[in-house]
Structure formats: C-alpha cells, structure tokens
Write an enzyme that holds these catalytic residues in place. Sequence first.
Site, PDB file in Angstrom:
ATOM      1  N   ASP A  15       0.879  -1.158   0.000  1.00 58.50           N
ATOM      2  CA  ASP A  15       0.000   0.000   0.000  1.00 58.50           C
ATOM      3  C   ASP A  15       0.930   1.224   0.000  1.00 58.50           C
ATOM      4  O   ASP A  15       2.111   1.106   0.341  1.00 58.50           O
ATOM      5  CB  ASP A  15      -0.870  -0.048   1.265  1.00 58.50           C
ATOM      6  CG  ASP A  15      -1.691   1.203   1.453  1.00 58.50           C
ATOM      7  OD1 ASP A  15      -2.287   1.680   0.471  1.00 58.50           O
ATOM      8  OD2 ASP A  15      -1.725   1.709   2.598  1.00 58.50           O
ATOM      9  N   ASP A  17      -0.025   5.073   0.942  1.00 58.76           N
ATOM     10  CA  ASP A  17      -0.220   6.036   2.034  1.00 58.76           C
ATOM     11  C   ASP A  17      -0.198   5.321   3.375  1.00 58.76           C
ATOM     12  O   ASP A  17      -1.007   4.422   3.613  1.00 58.76           O
ATOM     13  CB  ASP A  17      -1.572   6.749   1.871  1.00 58.76           C
ATOM     14  CG  ASP A  17      -1.569   7.740   0.715  1.00 58.76           C
ATOM     15  OD1 ASP A  17      -0.652   8.564   0.661  1.00 58.76           O
ATOM     16  OD2 ASP A  17      -2.484   7.672  -0.116  1.00 58.76           O
ATOM     17  N   GLY A  52      -7.112   4.435   3.598  1.00 58.24           N
ATOM     18  CA  GLY A  52      -7.305   3.367   2.619  1.00 58.24           C
ATOM     19  C   GLY A  52      -8.555   3.496   1.774  1.00 58.24           C
ATOM     20  O   GLY A  52      -8.708   2.778   0.795  1.00 58.24           O
ATOM     21  N   ARG A  55     -10.976   8.554  -2.585  1.00 58.67           N
ATOM     22  CA  ARG A  55     -11.404   9.930  -2.289  1.00 58.67           C
ATOM     23  C   ARG A  55     -12.928  10.029  -2.237  1.00 58.67           C
ATOM     24  O   ARG A  55     -13.495  10.637  -1.327  1.00 58.67           O
ATOM     25  CB  ARG A  55     -10.839  10.885  -3.347  1.00 58.67           C
ATOM     26  CG  ARG A  55     -10.792  12.340  -2.873  1.00 58.67           C
ATOM     27  CD  ARG A  55     -10.209  13.260  -3.943  1.00 58.67           C
ATOM     28  NE  ARG A  55      -9.057  12.664  -4.571  1.00 58.67           N
ATOM     29  CZ  ARG A  55      -8.719  12.840  -5.856  1.00 58.67           C
ATOM     30  NH1 ARG A  55      -9.441  13.620  -6.628  1.00 58.67           N
ATOM     31  NH2 ARG A  55      -7.652  12.245  -6.365  1.00 58.67           N
ATOM     32  N   SER A 120      -5.105   5.553  -3.931  1.00 58.25           N
ATOM     33  CA  SER A 120      -4.886   6.941  -4.340  1.00 58.25           C
ATOM     34  C   SER A 120      -4.759   7.097  -5.845  1.00 58.25           C
ATOM     35  O   SER A 120      -3.992   6.397  -6.490  1.00 58.25           O
ATOM     36  CB  SER A 120      -3.621   7.478  -3.678  1.00 58.25           C
ATOM     37  OG  SER A 120      -3.298   8.748  -4.220  1.00 58.25           O
ATOM     38  N   ASN A 122      -3.327   9.537  -6.970  1.00 66.32           N
ATOM     39  CA  ASN A 122      -2.047  10.232  -7.089  1.00 66.32           C
ATOM     40  C   ASN A 122      -0.857   9.310  -6.885  1.00 66.32           C
ATOM     41  O   ASN A 122       0.268   9.777  -6.689  1.00 66.32           O
ATOM     42  CB  ASN A 122      -1.995  11.366  -6.060  1.00 66.32           C
ATOM     43  CG  ASN A 122      -3.045  12.432  -6.339  1.00 66.32           C
ATOM     44  OD1 ASN A 122      -3.030  13.063  -7.384  1.00 66.32           O
ATOM     45  ND2 ASN A 122      -3.982  12.612  -5.406  1.00 66.32           N
ATOM     46  N   ASP A 174      -1.674  -0.393   6.019  1.00 65.82           N
ATOM     47  CA  ASP A 174      -1.905   0.297   7.297  1.00 65.82           C
ATOM     48  C   ASP A 174      -3.379   0.610   7.548  1.00 65.82           C
ATOM     49  O   ASP A 174      -3.709   1.165   8.597  1.00 65.82           O
ATOM     50  CB  ASP A 174      -1.133   1.629   7.342  1.00 65.82           C
ATOM     51  CG  ASP A 174      -1.805   2.665   6.468  1.00 65.82           C
ATOM     52  OD1 ASP A 174      -2.083   2.362   5.291  1.00 65.82           O
ATOM     53  OD2 ASP A 174      -2.099   3.765   6.976  1.00 65.82           O
TER      54      ASP A 174
HETATM   55  C1  G6P Z   1      -5.111   6.470   0.304  1.00 67.84           C
HETATM   56  C2  G6P Z   1      -5.317   7.099   1.656  1.00 67.84           C
HETATM   57  C3  G6P Z   1      -6.706   7.620   1.771  1.00 67.84           C
HETATM   58  C4  G6P Z   1      -7.049   8.520   0.593  1.00 67.84           C
HETATM   59  C5  G6P Z   1      -6.902   7.749  -0.690  1.00 67.84           C
HETATM   60  C6  G6P Z   1      -7.233   8.582  -1.917  1.00 67.84           C
HETATM   61  O1  G6P Z   1      -5.655   5.227   0.296  1.00 67.84           O
HETATM   62  O2  G6P Z   1      -5.080   6.168   2.684  1.00 67.84           O
HETATM   63  O3  G6P Z   1      -6.808   8.337   2.983  1.00 67.84           O
HETATM   64  O4  G6P Z   1      -8.378   8.979   0.706  1.00 67.84           O
HETATM   65  O5  G6P Z   1      -5.595   7.255  -0.780  1.00 67.84           O
HETATM   66  O6  G6P Z   1      -6.169   9.414  -2.276  1.00 67.84           O
HETATM   67  P1  G6P Z   1      -6.212  10.444  -3.469  1.00 67.84           P
HETATM   68  O7  G6P Z   1      -4.753  10.798  -3.667  1.00 67.84           O
HETATM   69  O8  G6P Z   1      -6.788   9.758  -4.671  1.00 67.84           O
HETATM   70  O9  G6P Z   1      -7.039  11.597  -3.030  1.00 67.84           O
HETATM   71 MG    MG Z   2      -2.740   3.178   3.541  1.00 70.54          MG
END
Ligand code: G6P
Ligand code: MG
Length: 232
Positions: A15, A17, A52, A55, A120, A122, A174
């Site tokens: 993973d 983040d 996790g 968005r 994510s 990103n 996590d």
């Molecule tokens: C990860 C984080 C989440 C977040 C998600 C989306 O999984 O743990 O807290 O909401 O990514 O991220 P983004 O970069 O697409 O907004």
């Molecule tokens: Mg994570």
Amino acid sequence: MTDLFSVPLRAVIFDMDGVLTDTIDYHYRTWQRLFDEEGIPFDREKNEELRGLSRLDSLNAVLGDRELPDAKKQEFLDRKNQYFHEFIEQMDASALLPGIAELLPEIEAAGLPMAVASASQNVQKVCTQLGIADKFQKIASVYDVPNSKPAPDVFLHAAKLIDTEPQACLAIEDGASGIEAALAAGMRVLGLGDPQVVGRAHIVMDGLGGVTWADLRAQFETAPAIASSSGL
Ligand code: G6P
Ligand code: MG
C-alpha cells in the site's frame, strides 16, 4: 485451509499512504480545509477512519446522510485534490517512512518483484516525488479496477501485473479496508500501526523501521501461532 505460510514468498505488494510515506496528515489538512469551507463537521478522529478509502468513498463517509448532487460532490473532490497537490508537489525522499529506503533495495536484491496497490489516484505522482517509482515493476490504483478496497480487486490486479499468484504475495497495509482487501485476495498480510485498526492482519508491527527482508521472510514463511492453532 492450505498452509499459506508454507508457500515461498515471490513478490511484495505495498500500500502507499501510511506504508511507503505518511500522507495521512496531508489528507487530514486538505479534507479539514474543504469541510471548514463548507461548514461540515470533521476532525482527526474521523480522518483516521478514511485510511485506505478512495477519495469518493472518503467524501461519502463524511457526508453520511447529507444529500449532494453529483456535480457538487465532484467539485468537492477536485478542490480537495487541488489542495492535496499543494503538499505533494513539495514531497521528496525525506517523506519516506522509516525503513523503506533500506527495505526496497533489499527486496530488489533478493530478486522479488514489487508492486504498489493504492487507493490513491495520485499514486504514480507520489512515488515519483519520493524517488522510488523505479523500484516497482507495477504501480496500480483502485482507479484501474471495478471495486475499491475493501474489495480485493486492486491487490489481485497488482499480483496479476507482476505475474505472481496471490498465495505467494506479501501485502503490507496500514488501513482496515486495505487489510480486508489483501486478506480477501488470499495474500499474507502485514499490518502496520494500531492493532485496533490492523489487528486482522496475520502479523502486526508498529512500522518498518529497522525491519529487514530477512526478518519478514522468516516471519511470513513460518506458520504463526494463529495460523497453526487449527490443529496443525
Ligand atoms: C489512500 C489514503 C486515503 C485517501 C486515498 C485517496 O488510500 O489512505 O486516505 O483517501 O488514498 O487518495 P487520493 O490521492 O486519490 O485523493
Ligand atoms: Mg494506507
């Protein structure tokens, strides 16, 4: 159950983040900014529940029963992401979590492919900013698959991309939703952080600081007490 822990590990799926880098505070600050602007209650505790989640799933979790038109939701998501970019543009290798800078080359030297399976959008950008994108054979996000975590899709997709059966993959996570996703994919799962959140993982550690690949391999190729309590 076949003894998963007797299968040699052939790949590691991370993973992002909370495992490779700690963006949780950036996510918190950018969600807080958006929800403050919109007069919607939000706090750090609520943010912890979003680890996790994609968005959109995060926004829906905070909105609860509040009804919003899709166009408005999309505007919220775009604005949140714009704020988030202000942080990630500044990121570099100093934002790697403890242990990652040492562990990735060790796994690479051991000849195992590595992939990222993130919620994510990103993920590619952040891995590039961190200077670790070239360590991974594949970088996958939930945007490549039909269902986000806790569904197993992104882990199964990442395993397929690196041509490794799930039973031979170690997943490192996590978030509670990510732990469920990796378990549902049939992988061995290392949970990082609070046992209240990641306690369903096969093994839980505080973090990867000082942890070597030899340590992980020894632990995940030997049946743990919980796995062997069913009569082995
Ligand atoms: C990860 C984080 C989440 C977040 C998600 C989306 O999984 O743990 O807290 O909401 O990514 O991220 P983004 O970069 O697409 O907004
Ligand atoms: Mg994570």
